[in-house]
Scaffold this motif. Structure first.
Motif, PDB file in Angstrom:
ATOM      1  N   SER A 101     -33.131 -22.837 -71.061  1.00  0.00           N
ATOM      2  CA  SER A 101     -33.012 -22.821 -72.514  1.00  0.00           C
ATOM      3  C   SER A 101     -31.620 -22.354 -72.906  1.00  0.00           C
ATOM      4  O   SER A 101     -31.047 -21.480 -72.252  1.00  0.00           O
ATOM      5  CB  SER A 101     -34.049 -21.868 -73.132  1.00  0.00           C
ATOM      6  N   LEU A 102     -31.068 -22.958 -73.952  1.00  0.00           N
ATOM      7  CA  LEU A 102     -29.826 -22.433 -74.503  1.00  0.00           C
ATOM      8  C   LEU A 102     -30.134 -21.100 -75.186  1.00  0.00           C
ATOM      9  O   LEU A 102     -31.193 -20.939 -75.787  1.00  0.00           O
ATOM     10  CB  LEU A 102     -29.208 -23.410 -75.497  1.00  0.00           C
ATOM     11  N   THR A 103     -29.228 -20.167 -75.081  1.00  0.00           N
ATOM     12  CA  THR A 103     -29.466 -18.807 -75.551  1.00  0.00           C
ATOM     13  C   THR A 103     -29.633 -18.752 -77.065  1.00  0.00           C
ATOM     14  O   THR A 103     -28.754 -19.162 -77.814  1.00  0.00           O
ATOM     15  CB  THR A 103     -28.305 -17.889 -75.125  1.00  0.00           C
ATOM     16  N   LYS A 104     -30.798 -18.226 -77.493  1.00  0.00           N
ATOM     17  CA  LYS A 104     -31.018 -17.935 -78.914  1.00  0.00           C
ATOM     18  C   LYS A 104     -30.573 -16.527 -79.243  1.00  0.00           C
ATOM     19  O   LYS A 104     -30.157 -16.230 -80.361  1.00  0.00           O
ATOM     20  CB  LYS A 104     -32.493 -18.122 -79.263  1.00  0.00           C
ATOM     21  N   SER A 105     -30.747 -15.616 -78.298  1.00  0.00           N
ATOM     22  CA  SER A 105     -30.120 -14.295 -78.316  1.00  0.00           C
ATOM     23  C   SER A 105     -30.277 -13.713 -76.915  1.00  0.00           C
ATOM     24  O   SER A 105     -31.135 -14.159 -76.149  1.00  0.00           O
ATOM     25  CB  SER A 105     -30.747 -13.360 -79.361  1.00  0.00           C
ATOM     26  N   MET A 106     -29.468 -12.713 -76.607  1.00  0.00           N
ATOM     27  CA  MET A 106     -29.489 -12.129 -75.268  1.00  0.00           C
ATOM     28  C   MET A 106     -30.373 -10.891 -75.183  1.00  0.00           C
ATOM     29  O   MET A 106     -30.142 -10.014 -74.360  1.00  0.00           O
ATOM     30  CB  MET A 106     -28.063 -11.796 -74.818  1.00  0.00           C
ATOM     31  N   ILE A 107     -31.404 -10.816 -76.011  1.00  0.00           N
ATOM     32  CA  ILE A 107     -32.236  -9.618 -76.069  1.00  0.00           C
ATOM     33  C   ILE A 107     -32.757  -9.199 -74.704  1.00  0.00           C
ATOM     34  O   ILE A 107     -32.657  -8.030 -74.316  1.00  0.00           O
ATOM     35  CB  ILE A 107     -33.402  -9.813 -77.076  1.00  0.00           C
ATOM     36  N   PHE A 108     -33.311 -10.114 -73.922  1.00  0.00           N
ATOM     37  CA  PHE A 108     -33.884  -9.739 -72.630  1.00  0.00           C
ATOM     38  C   PHE A 108     -32.799  -9.364 -71.632  1.00  0.00           C
ATOM     39  O   PHE A 108     -32.952  -8.414 -70.857  1.00  0.00           O
ATOM     40  CB  PHE A 108     -34.756 -10.863 -72.081  1.00  0.00           C
ATOM     41  N   HIS A 109     -31.701 -10.081 -71.653  1.00  0.00           N
ATOM     42  CA  HIS A 109     -30.604  -9.782 -70.733  1.00  0.00           C
ATOM     43  C   HIS A 109     -29.973  -8.423 -71.058  1.00  0.00           C
ATOM     44  O   HIS A 109     -29.525  -7.714 -70.152  1.00  0.00           O
ATOM     45  CB  HIS A 109     -29.565 -10.890 -70.783  1.00  0.00           C
ATOM     46  N   LYS A 110     -29.963  -8.055 -72.336  1.00  0.00           N
ATOM     47  CA  LYS A 110     -29.442  -6.734 -72.698  1.00  0.00           C
ATOM     48  C   LYS A 110     -30.315  -5.627 -72.120  1.00  0.00           C
ATOM     49  O   LYS A 110     -29.802  -4.622 -71.601  1.00  0.00           O
ATOM     50  CB  LYS A 110     -29.373  -6.583 -74.217  1.00  0.00           C
ATOM     51  N   GLN A 111     -31.617  -5.791 -72.204  1.00  0.00           N
ATOM     52  CA  GLN A 111     -32.522  -4.791 -71.637  1.00  0.00           C
ATOM     53  C   GLN A 111     -32.305  -4.636 -70.133  1.00  0.00           C
ATOM     54  O   GLN A 111     -32.369  -3.523 -69.599  1.00  0.00           O
ATOM     55  CB  GLN A 111     -33.972  -5.179 -71.906  1.00  0.00           C
ATOM     56  N   LEU A 112     -32.099  -5.754 -69.463  1.00  0.00           N
ATOM     57  CA  LEU A 112     -31.867  -5.694 -68.021  1.00  0.00           C
ATOM     58  C   LEU A 112     -30.481  -5.159 -67.698  1.00  0.00           C
ATOM     59  O   LEU A 112     -30.295  -4.452 -66.702  1.00  0.00           O
ATOM     60  CB  LEU A 112     -32.048  -7.089 -67.407  1.00  0.00           C
ATOM     61  N   ALA A 113     -29.495  -5.461 -68.545  1.00  0.00           N
ATOM     62  CA  ALA A 113     -28.114  -5.058 -68.275  1.00  0.00           C
ATOM     63  C   ALA A 113     -27.935  -3.547 -68.320  1.00  0.00           C
ATOM     64  O   ALA A 113     -27.101  -3.002 -67.585  1.00  0.00           O
ATOM     65  CB  ALA A 113     -27.163  -5.727 -69.265  1.00  0.00           C
ATOM     66  N   VAL A 114     -28.716  -2.842 -69.168  1.00  0.00           N
ATOM     67  CA  VAL A 114     -28.518  -1.394 -69.258  1.00  0.00           C
ATOM     68  C   VAL A 114     -29.093  -0.661 -68.052  1.00  0.00           C
ATOM     69  O   VAL A 114     -28.942   0.555 -67.934  1.00  0.00           O
ATOM     70  CB  VAL A 114     -29.090  -0.808 -70.579  1.00  0.00           C
ATOM     71  N   ARG A 115     -29.713  -1.368 -67.129  1.00  0.00           N
ATOM     72  CA  ARG A 115     -30.030  -0.759 -65.838  1.00  0.00           C
ATOM     73  C   ARG A 115     -28.744  -0.519 -65.052  1.00  0.00           C
ATOM     74  O   ARG A 115     -28.665   0.400 -64.229  1.00  0.00           O
ATOM     75  CB  ARG A 115     -30.971  -1.659 -65.024  1.00  0.00           C
ATOM     76  N   THR A 116     -27.748  -1.360 -65.278  1.00  0.00           N
ATOM     77  CA  THR A 116     -26.490  -1.299 -64.531  1.00  0.00           C
ATOM     78  C   THR A 116     -25.472  -0.393 -65.205  1.00  0.00           C
ATOM     79  O   THR A 116     -24.755   0.357 -64.539  1.00  0.00           O
ATOM     80  CB  THR A 116     -25.904  -2.713 -64.385  1.00  0.00           C
ATOM     81  N   PHE A 117     -25.394  -0.455 -66.539  1.00  0.00           N
ATOM     82  CA  PHE A 117     -24.425   0.346 -67.293  1.00  0.00           C
ATOM     83  C   PHE A 117     -25.092   0.816 -68.574  1.00  0.00           C
ATOM     84  O   PHE A 117     -25.803   0.041 -69.221  1.00  0.00           O
ATOM     85  CB  PHE A 117     -23.175  -0.485 -67.608  1.00  0.00           C
ATOM     86  N   PRO A 118     -24.884   2.088 -68.981  1.00  0.00           N
ATOM     87  CA  PRO A 118     -25.681   2.634 -70.084  1.00  0.00           C
ATOM     88  C   PRO A 118     -25.347   2.103 -71.473  1.00  0.00           C
ATOM     89  O   PRO A 118     -26.178   2.180 -72.374  1.00  0.00           O
ATOM     90  CB  PRO A 118     -25.406   4.145 -69.998  1.00  0.00           C
ATOM     91  N   LYS A 119     -24.128   1.590 -71.662  1.00  0.00           N
ATOM     92  CA  LYS A 119     -23.738   1.065 -72.974  1.00  0.00           C
ATOM     93  C   LYS A 119     -23.030  -0.269 -72.765  1.00  0.00           C
ATOM     94  O   LYS A 119     -21.969  -0.316 -72.140  1.00  0.00           O
ATOM     95  CB  LYS A 119     -22.797   2.025 -73.711  1.00  0.00           C
ATOM     96  N   ILE A 120     -23.608  -1.339 -73.303  1.00  0.00           N
ATOM     97  CA  ILE A 120     -23.005  -2.655 -73.107  1.00  0.00           C
ATOM     98  C   ILE A 120     -22.900  -3.402 -74.440  1.00  0.00           C
ATOM     99  O   ILE A 120     -23.660  -3.151 -75.377  1.00  0.00           O
ATOM    100  CB  ILE A 120     -23.801  -3.500 -72.085  1.00  0.00           C
TER     101      ILE A 120
END
Length: 302
Positions: free
Chosen positions: A66-85
C-alpha cells in the motif's frame, strides 16, 4: 539576522516560506534531541484512516504494497530504536472528489510525523506549542514583511494554547462545532478527548471507555485542522480489542501485530500537514497553492 534573498512573485514567496517552515521545524526538533529518519513510501501496512479513500496499492510478486497514508505504525516501531524520531513523510490518500473544494485536501501531501517513546499527550502539546512559537518567530524574522502582505492576521501565538473538549463543544454548537470555533478563534487551539468512534484503533482509549487520550490542533480564522495525534495503544490484547470495536480485521495488519507481539513501548506523537501550515501562514485559499505539482481530489495533474 540571516539575510534571505526574497524574489518577487507570490508563488515564489510562498515556496520560500514553505521551505523555511520545513527547515526550522527540523532544526527545532534536532535541538530537542530528535533524530530524522527516512520515510516509508510503500508497505504491507498503512493507516486504515477513519474515512474511506480509494485504493492505492501495488501488486508485487504475489504480495501487496500500500502507498503510505501515514507512518503511524512505523513510528511506533521506530521508537524501539531511538526515543525521539521525526520524518517529513509523503502521504498518498486518494480522497473522493467531494473534497475537491474544501481548500484543505490533496491526494498527495507531506506530513511532519513525530513520535516520542514513553511520552504523554501533555508532552506533545508542550512540544508543539513551543515549536510553533519558535517557527513563527523565525518566519517573522526572515519573511515578516512578505507574510504580513499576504496575511494581516499573522502573529506569534501565545502559549499555552486553549484546550476545548470535543463533547462539550459538540453539545454547545452541534455537529459543525469545529468550523464554528475555528472561524471565531484568533489563535490556534487544541481539541481534546475525541470520542472513540471518531478515530482509529491505535489512539489510546481513556479510562472512561468513551474518549481517547488524543488531540487535534485547530487553526483560527476558519483554516481548520492542523495536527492530529495523541497517545498510542501498545498492548497486544488491547490492540486486538480496539480492532474489534472498529471492525478492523487483524489479518489485514498481520505484519504490525507480529511486531507488537515482540513488544513496542508506550509512545505519543502527532502529524503536521506541511501544506496546511503553509496555507495558514500565507493566508492561501487552498493547500493547492502551497506546493508545486499539487494534486486536488478528483482531478488529474502532472
Amino acid at each position: 539576522m540571516i539575510k534571505v534573498e526574497k524574489q518577487i512573485g507570490t508563488k515564489t514567496e510562498v515556496l520560500q516560506i514553505s521551505s523555511e517552515l520545513i527547515s526550522e521545524m527540523g532544526q527545532f526538533l534536532r535541538r530537542e534531541g530528535f533524530i530524522e529518519i527516512l520515510p516509508v513510501i510503500i508497505s504491507p501496512i498503512t493507516d486504515p484512516l477513519n474515512h474511506s479513500v480509494l485504493d492505492a496499492s501495488i501488486d508485487y510478486y504475489g504480495g501487496k504494497y500500500s502507498l503510505t497514508k501515514s507512518m503511524i505504525f512505523h513510528k511506533q516501531l521506530a521508537v524501539r530504536t531511538f526515543p525521539k524520531i521525526f520524518i517529513f513523510s509523503p502521504n498518498v490518500r486518494l480522497e473522493t472528489d467531494d473534497k475537491s473544494s474544501t481548500g484543505r485536501h490533496l491526494i498527495e501531501f507531506t506530513q511532519l510525523d513525530l513520535e516520542i517513546r514513553n511520552a504523554k499527550r501533555d508532552d506533545i502539546l508542550d512540544l508543539i506549542e513551543r515549536m510553533f512559537v519558535d517557527v513563527f518567530k523565525d518566519i517573522d524574522d526572515k519573511f515578516g514583511e512578505i507574510v504580513r502582505k499576504m496575511n494581516p492576521h499573522f502573529s506569534i501565538p501565545s502559549i499555552p494554547f486553549k484546550r476545548v473538549k470535543y463533547l462539550e463543544a459538540y453539545e454547545k454548537y452541534g455537529p459543525d462545532f469545529e468550523s464554528i470555533l475555528s472561524k471565531s478563534a484568533t489563535e490556534p487551539f487544541w481539541l481534546i478527548d475525541i470520542p472513540i468512534k471518531e478515530r482509529e484503533f491505535y489512539d489510546r482509549l481513556d479510562g472512561d471507555g468513551k474518549t481517547l487520550v488524543d488531540m487535534d490542533l485547530i487553526y483560527p480564522y476558519g483554516f481548520g485542522e492542523a495536527i492530529s495525534g495523541g497517545e498510542r495503544e501498545y498492548d497486544y490484547e488491547r490492540i486486538l480489542y480496539r480492532m474489534g470495536l472498529k471492525g478492523n480485521k487483524p489479518e489485514d495488519f498481520e505484519w504490525y501485530l507480529e511486531e507488537v507481539k515482540k513488544g513496542i513501548p508506550p509512545s505519543a506523537g502527532c502529524g503536521i500537514g506541511v501544506e496546511r501550515l503553509t496555507r495558514f501562514v500565507c493566508n492561501l485559499k487552498s493547500v493547492a497553492e502551497a506546493r508545486l505539482f499539487a494534486k486536488v481530489p478528483g482531478k488529474m495533474s502532472i
